[in-house]
Scaffold this active site. Structure first.
Site: not given
Length: 257
Positions: A184, A9-10
């Site tokens: 996701k 994830d960011i």
């Protein structure tokens, strides 16, 4: 277990609350690549939001828009648009309550209101440019995700749309809107299939509510120390804070560094 691929994830995972990549995270990703393990970004962000970060980390593959758009080494391999009928229902409902929308396409994103304060605040929090103004964009282009701008007390106004749409809060004034059942994990499954890998070959790191399915869908799921409390039960391991070598410590626990 010799894991072969890691999904990151960011926001809150690769970058901290100041939208900066900790130096040790950059080094850890470089070491991971040196060991022959492929790093992949798995984010709610659109592909045009992540280019500078991906270039800095040397990452070429992405699961974007919460799994609705997947790119492997520059080649799109999976796309899942929101159906026009579902978008029409959302647009009508949001207009009734003056809730701003931002439509995210493959190459651009546009808002249906100009200078809406919730839109300005939420998009600014991502440290990206503000969207253009085009309330008809959803009619002419494929839309993979929408930002719905409302506060938590107004979420019930959209409850009857849940058969067709999935809503996930990511900001006090904003929610991600995905196709029903989207996550996701769907994008990850498409990429793993393309590479001939299984979920057991994969590791994933996340911190938010949109990471639940991802952490469950891989062989080893890592929650950041700064994660939303509701994410923790879905993780195999809880690492340290993003600014406290969280990525490195998680990779060490997975046996990858």
């Amino acid at each position: 277990m010799g894991y072969k691929i890691v999904f990151f994830d960011i926001d809150g995972t690769l970058i901290n609350e100041h939208k900066e990549i900790p130096d040790d995270t950059v080094k850890a990703i470089a070491e991971l690549k040196e060991r022959g393990v492929e790093p992949v970004i798995a984010t709610g962000r659109a592909p045009y939001f992540i280019k500078p970060l991906a270039e800095k980390l040397g990452i070429e593959s992405f699961v974007c828009l919460n799994g609705a758009y997947v790119v492997y080494k520059g080649r799109p391999l999976y796309k899942r648009e929101i159906e026009k009928g579902s978008l029409e229902a959302l647009v009508k409902r949001a207009a009734e309550h003056d809730h701003g929308l931002v439509f995210e396409g493959e190459h651009a994103f546009f808002a249906d209101k100009e200078d809406h304060p919730f839109i300005v605040e939420s998009v600014n929090s991502l440290k990206v440019d503000q969207p253009g103004y085009n309330p008809e964009f959803w009619k002419t282009d494929g839309i993979y995700q929408v930002f719905l701008h409302c506060e938590s007390q107004d979420e019930h106004l959209y409850a009857d749309l849940h058969r067709e749409l999935k809503l996930i809060r990511w900001h006090p004034q904003a929610m991600d809107v995905l196709p029903a059942g989207g996550s996701k994990a769907q994008g990850i499954a498409a990429l793993l299939k393309e590479l001939g890998l299984t979920p057991a070959d994969a590791v994933a790191f996340g911190d938010g509510l949109n990471d639940k399915e991802m952490l469950e869908a891989v062989g080893f799921g890592v929650a950041m120390g700064n994660s939303h409390p509701e994410l923790l039960p879905f993780a195999d391991f809880v690492t340290t804070h993003v600014d406290e070598q969280g990525i490195r410590n998680g990779l060490v626990e997975a046996g990858l560094l």
